[in-house]
Design an enzyme around this catalytic site. Structure first.
Site, mmCIF file in Angstrom:
data_model
loop_
_atom_site.group_PDB
_atom_site.id
_atom_site.type_symbol
_atom_site.label_atom_id
_atom_site.label_comp_id
_atom_site.label_asym_id
_atom_site.label_seq_id
_atom_site.Cartn_x
_atom_site.Cartn_y
_atom_site.Cartn_z
ATOM 1 N N TRP A 57 -68.669 -6.009 54.054
ATOM 2 C CA TRP A 57 -69.220 -7.321 54.368
ATOM 3 C C TRP A 57 -70.752 -7.294 54.353
ATOM 4 C CZ3 TRP A 57 -72.316 -8.780 58.549
ATOM 5 C CH2 TRP A 57 -72.509 -10.157 58.713
ATOM 6 N N HIS A 58 -71.337 -6.168 54.750
ATOM 7 C CA HIS A 58 -72.791 -6.079 54.800
ATOM 8 C C HIS A 58 -73.415 -5.950 53.416
ATOM 9 C CE1 HIS A 58 -72.167 -5.147 59.123
ATOM 10 N NE2 HIS A 58 -73.344 -5.715 59.250
ATOM 11 N N GLY A 59 -72.674 -5.517 52.424
ATOM 12 C CA GLY A 59 -73.251 -5.378 51.088
ATOM 13 C C GLY A 59 -72.268 -4.789 50.111
#
Length: 525
Positions: free
Chosen positions: A343-345
């Site tokens: 989700w962060h990258g």
């Protein structure tokens, strides 16, 4: 538009507040509509073309929510409607956040040719997508009885949380937006919200941004860092990220309070946590709540029911067996944290970051189940020493994971860890940490060389020894769930002239430093 900009502070925010309370005195729906309009302006200031994307996402999810509510009597149709809505939201997120990276990976593997164009990532797409997926799930759970387009738009776009959270639930926000009292001007809302906003602004401008060059310099060439340089870089980034996100969370909550709205607590001194489980209950708390409710618990419950149908032990008895621990704790944890990392990258480094924390959590759970109660210290001094060691161990584990969280790719993250492990040698304490032997150096030059390490020591002292923002505000904290009050009592905020003068002085210092305007780190997610 950034919270830490002259444009926001001297033009946007005063106009937004004036219009909100002026219209609220006439008609509540006009004030709500005004908030939606200014929130779209806030979002579109960076890139106006993404306003249409945000509006289309809101309209789509509102339409799907109506279909979900209407099909409440037909569970199968409702399930497929929810699945369709979630799939479309995830497809949008995948296109903007992961599609270009996937094509690049396939090209590296020899599948496809030619350059891969980067896709410009809309600000806050992860946050408003997750917010709307949660909204659809709340509709299916019956928490939303009658979807309303204006209410839904306000819920999604309310600008204090639009770009980087907190991730909100419909049930905790809509009653506040429906309360007429929140549309009436109150001086205490501006006083409390303004004080919290200034604290957050100081964290961002005076603390996070000042240590950022040290972190950026190290991560620009991690393969060249030896032991002290690697640890100095990792520590500098930990402090930058801490005060950057803590500052943003305070500013978002302070802004919401200025409009009479209270947010859930999203940041609660996570580096004081004595274990990784508690760390995640203090860091980005609303995201942890979201992942736990919508990913971890459904997976854990499904596996528990599967074991129960086969006569295998479940609950605490089952978790003490290797198979039960793997099925009911390890698998859901690694699944949830792996997705949290992605989700962060889109890079492999974010997946590694998530898996590392998943492994940390599994080890922590195993320790609690198997050994924690057996070796607990009994004396006061030994309990204090044990807790201090646990806090330090947790902090070091988080710093190791941060190597991948900040690195441009997995290779750079591994290079930093090699330096932290001393595989490139241990250099004398010198420029890498700002240390030097005093010797015959002039006083000013000696202080200048020591400045980076003194700065890191000061930031660590604030992190570990000082009360956090909401403890300082104490009973006046606008968080929906408040932590305890600061000790000693003189550090507790009060609505008096002394605190007003102190707040204005801090604000003035911050204003002098806004020329080095920078974005918040979580804006990239």
């Amino acid at each position: 538009m950034l919270f830490n900009s002259y444009l926001f502070l001297f033009l946007f925010l005063p106009l937004a507040l004036a219009g909100y309370y002026a219209l609220g005195a006439v008609r509540l729906r006009w004030a709500a509509l005004w908030l939606c309009v200014v929130s779209f302006v806030f979002y579109g200031w960076w890139n106006p073309r993404f306003v249409a994307l945000l509006a289309a996402s809101i309209a789509f999810n509102y339409a799907v929510s109506r279909l979900i509510v209407r099909s409440a009597a037909r569970p199968r149709r409702q399930w497929w409607t929810v699945a369709f809505g979630i799939a479309c939201n995830l497809a949008l997120l995948f296109h903007y956040k992961y599609f270009a990276s996937l094509l690049g990976l396939l090209r590296d593997w020899g599948v496809g040719q030619g350059p891969v164009d980067d896709i410009l990532l809309p600000l806050g797409i992860s946050f408003f997508t997750f917010t709307q997926i949660g909204y659809l799930l709340d509709c299916r759970a019956g928490l939303v009885k009658s979807p309303n387009l204006l209410n839904h738009t306000l819920f999604v776009t309310f600008f204090p949380h639009l770009i980087a959270g907190p991730v909100l639930h419909h049930k905790e926000m809509m009653p506040q937006f429906a309360d007429p009292e929140n549309y009436r001007f109150r001086a205490e809302n501006l006083s409390i919200g303004g004080a919290l906003f200034v604290i957050g602004l100081a964290k961002k401008v005076l603390l996070a941004d000042t240590i950022a060059p040290q972190a950026d310099a190290g991560f620009a060439a991690p393969s060249q860092l030896a032991f002290w340089g690697a640890w100095g870089t990792s520590l500098a980034y930990a402090m930058q990220l801490y005060f950057d996100f803590s500052g943003y969370s305070d500013m978002a909550m302070g802004l919401a309070k200025m409009f009479g709205i209270r947010f859930p607590l999203n940041f609660n001194s996570p580096f004081k946590a004595p274990c990784i489980i508690e760390y995640w209950s203090r860091w980005h708390m609303t995201l942890t709540r979201y992942l736990t409710a919508y990913l971890y618990y459904p997976m854990a419950m499904h596996l528990s029911r599967w074991r129960n149908r086969r006569g295998l032990p479940v609950g605490s008895a089952g978790s003490r067996t290797p198979g039960g621990f793997a099925a009911m704790i390890a698998v859901p944890t690694l699944y949830t944290m792996g997705l949290a990392g992605i989700w962060h990258g889109a890079g492999l480094q974010f997946f590694i970051y998530g898996l590392l924390h998943g492994v940390y959590l599994c080890v922590n759970h195993a320790w609690r189940i198997m050994a924690a109660g057996r070796i607990a210290p009994t004396r006061a001094w030994s309990r204090w020493l044990w807790r201090a060691c646990c806090v330090l161990l947790t902090f070091v584990a988080v710093m190791v994971a941060h190597a991948f969280f900040r690195a441009s790719d997995a290779g750079d993250g591994l290079e930093l860890l090699r330096g932290m492990a001393g595989l490139r040698g241990v250099e004398p304490m010198g420029p890498s940490l700002g240390l030097a032997l005093a010797g015959d150096l002039p006083w000013r030059e000696c202080v200048g060389r020591h400045l980076p390490v003194l700065q890191l020591a000061l930031l660590l002292a604030i992190v570990w020894l000082a009360p956090n923002s909401h403890q300082i505000l104490g009973q006046f904290s606008p968080a929906l769930a408040r932590p305890g009050e600061a000790q000693p009592a003189w550090m507790r905020w009060r609505p008096n002239a002394a605190w007003l003068v102190a707040t204005l002085l801090v604000l003035l210092v911050c204003l002098f430093h806004l020329h080095r305007e920078t974005r918040f780190l979580y804006f990239q997610f």
